[in-house]
Design a protein around this motif. Structure first.
Motif, short mmCIF file in Angstrom:
data_model
loop_
_atom_site.label_atom_id
_atom_site.label_comp_id
_atom_site.label_asym_id
_atom_site.label_seq_id
_atom_site.Cartn_x
_atom_site.Cartn_y
_atom_site.Cartn_z
N GLN A 229 28.71 37.46 54.57
CA GLN A 229 29.92 36.69 54.26
C GLN A 229 29.83 35.30 54.88
O GLN A 229 30.75 34.80 55.53
CB GLN A 229 31.17 37.42 54.75
CG GLN A 229 31.46 38.72 54.00
CD GLN A 229 31.87 38.49 52.55
OE1 GLN A 229 32.99 38.06 52.27
NE2 GLN A 229 30.96 38.78 51.61
N CYS B 177 35.66 21.48 49.38
CA CYS B 177 34.50 21.38 50.26
C CYS B 177 34.65 20.23 51.26
O CYS B 177 34.26 20.35 52.42
CB CYS B 177 33.24 21.19 49.43
SG CYS B 177 31.73 20.98 50.37
N ILE C 257 32.19 34.02 47.58
CA ILE C 257 32.54 34.69 48.84
C ILE C 257 33.99 34.39 49.22
O ILE C 257 34.77 35.30 49.49
CB ILE C 257 31.59 34.28 49.98
CG1 ILE C 257 30.17 34.78 49.68
CG2 ILE C 257 32.09 34.83 51.32
CD1 ILE C 257 29.14 34.37 50.71
N GLU C 258 34.36 33.11 49.20
CA GLU C 258 35.72 32.73 49.60
C GLU C 258 36.71 32.75 48.43
O GLU C 258 37.91 32.56 48.63
CB GLU C 258 35.70 31.35 50.25
CG GLU C 258 34.85 31.30 51.52
CD GLU C 258 35.00 30.00 52.28
OE1 GLU C 258 35.96 29.25 51.98
OE2 GLU C 258 34.18 29.73 53.16
N GLN C 259 36.20 32.96 47.20
CA GLN C 259 37.07 33.08 46.02
C GLN C 259 37.91 31.82 45.79
O GLN C 259 39.11 31.89 45.51
CB GLN C 259 37.98 34.30 46.15
CG GLN C 259 37.25 35.62 46.31
CD GLN C 259 36.46 36.02 45.06
OE1 GLN C 259 37.03 36.12 43.98
NE2 GLN C 259 35.17 36.23 45.22
N GLN C 260 37.28 30.66 45.91
CA GLN C 260 37.98 29.41 45.68
C GLN C 260 37.42 28.75 44.41
O GLN C 260 36.23 28.82 44.13
CB GLN C 260 37.80 28.46 46.87
CG GLN C 260 38.33 29.03 48.18
CD GLN C 260 38.42 27.98 49.25
OE1 GLN C 260 39.13 26.99 49.10
NE2 GLN C 260 37.72 28.20 50.35
N ARG D 97 26.47 26.04 49.17
CA ARG D 97 27.85 26.03 49.67
C ARG D 97 28.84 26.23 48.53
O ARG D 97 29.83 26.97 48.66
CB ARG D 97 28.14 24.71 50.40
CG ARG D 97 29.56 24.63 50.97
CD ARG D 97 29.73 23.39 51.84
NE ARG D 97 31.12 23.24 52.25
CZ ARG D 97 31.68 23.90 53.25
NH1 ARG D 97 30.96 24.78 53.95
NH2 ARG D 97 32.94 23.70 53.57
N LEU E 272 31.65 29.22 48.34
CA LEU E 272 33.08 28.94 48.21
C LEU E 272 33.67 29.71 47.04
O LEU E 272 34.80 30.21 47.11
CB LEU E 272 33.32 27.43 48.04
CG LEU E 272 33.08 26.56 49.29
CD1 LEU E 272 33.15 25.08 48.92
CD2 LEU E 272 34.09 26.89 50.39
N THR F 204 29.23 31.23 54.62
CA THR F 204 29.35 30.02 53.80
C THR F 204 28.52 28.92 54.46
O THR F 204 28.84 28.48 55.56
CB THR F 204 30.81 29.55 53.68
OG1 THR F 204 31.57 30.58 53.05
CG2 THR F 204 30.90 28.28 52.84
#
Length: 217
Positions: free
Chosen positions: A179, A199, A30-33, A23, A27, A181
Motif C-alpha cells: 500500500q 498530486c 491504491i488511494e482511489q483518487q 505515483r 493515487l 504511494t
C-alpha cells in the motif's frame, strides 16, 4: 465469457498509468483518487462506442468481439479488450461455437495519436498475454486505432516486450501489497496528468528539498 474475480487481481488498464507515472497509478489504484480532465472525458466517449459487452459481429472471414473480458493468472490481472479480432486461419485456435480455426488480434482504441512513451504499448502487450493464456495460442501482433488520426497501427509483440510487462506487474504488486504511494518524480508528463491538482508535484518537490535542507543543517 465470465470469470471468478480474484480479489487480489489488479486492473489490467492500470499498467498504462503505472508506465506513465508510478505515483499516478498509486493515487488511482491504491488511494482511489481520480479527477476528470478533457483528455479523460474524450477517452471515455471514444470507448463508449466500442464498449458494448460481448457484441459479436461477423465480416466474411472475420469474427469481431467488442468489450471482451480477459484475464491472466500469471500476471494476476483482469480487464477488458476494446476489440478482439478473430481471423480465419488453419494455423489458429479452434473455436467450438464457430467450428473453425482463428488467429487472434487484440485491438486497442486510443483518443489521440501515437505517443512517444510506452504506456499504450504495455497495455496492448498485457492484453496479448491474457489472450495467449486463455486460448493457448501465440498472439504475435496487436493493433492500435487512434481516433484523432483515424490511423490503424499494427504492432509486433515480442518476447522481450512480454517480459518487460511481466516485470512491471511484479513491481505493481510490490507497491500494492505494501500500500505504498511513491514520491513524486517531476517531469513534462506532470502538465498532462489529470491528477496534478491532487498530486501537487511542485509542492511535493519543494517539501522534499525543505526536509533535506533541515536534515542537512
Amino acid at each position: 465469457m465470465k470469470f471468478n474475480q480474484e480479489a487480489e487481481y489488479l486492473m489490467l488498464s492500470g499498467i498504462q498509468h503505472f508506465q506513465f507515472c508510478r505515483r499516478q497509478w498509486a493515487l488511482i489504484h491504491i488511494e482511489q483518487q481520480w479527477v476528470e480532465n478533457v483528455k479523460t472525458i474524450e477517452g471515455q466517449i471514444i470507448h463508449q462506442k466500442v464498449d458494448q459487452p460481448e457484441l459479436r459481429e461477423k465480416r466474411k472471414n472475420h469474427l469481431i468481439v467488442r468489450a471482451m473480458p480477459i484475464q491472466s493468472h500469471t500476471l494476476k490481472t483482469t480487464g477488458i479488450c476494446d476489440v478482439v479480432e478473430f481471423i480465419e486461419d488453419e494455423q489458429g485456435v479452434f473455436l467450438p461455437k464457430e467450428q473453425k480455426k482463428y488467429r487472434i488480434i487484440p485491438v486497442e482504441y486510443k483518443r489521440g495519436k501515437v505517443k512517444k512513451g510506452k504506456e499504450d504499448f504495455v497495455q496492448l502487450v498485457a492484453q496479448a498475454i491474457c489472450l495467449e493464456e486463455m486460448f493457448l495460442i501465440d498472439v504475435p501482433t496487436g493493433v492500435f486505432f487512434y481516433n484523432e488520426t483515424k490511423q490503424r497501427v499494427q504492432v509486433e509483440i515480442t518476447e522481450d516486450m512480454k517480459n518487460e510487462v511481466r516485470d512491471l506487474f511484479k513491481e505493481m504488486y510490490g507497491y500494492y501489497q505494501k500500500q505504498y504511494t511513491p514520491k513524486v518524480k517531476m517531469g513534462k508528463h506532470c502538465k498532462s496528468c489529470s491528477l496534478e491538482s491532487i498530486c501537487l508535484p511542485n509542492t511535493m518537490a519543494q517539501e522534499s528539498v525543505k526536509k533535506y535542507m533541515e536534515k542537512y543543517l
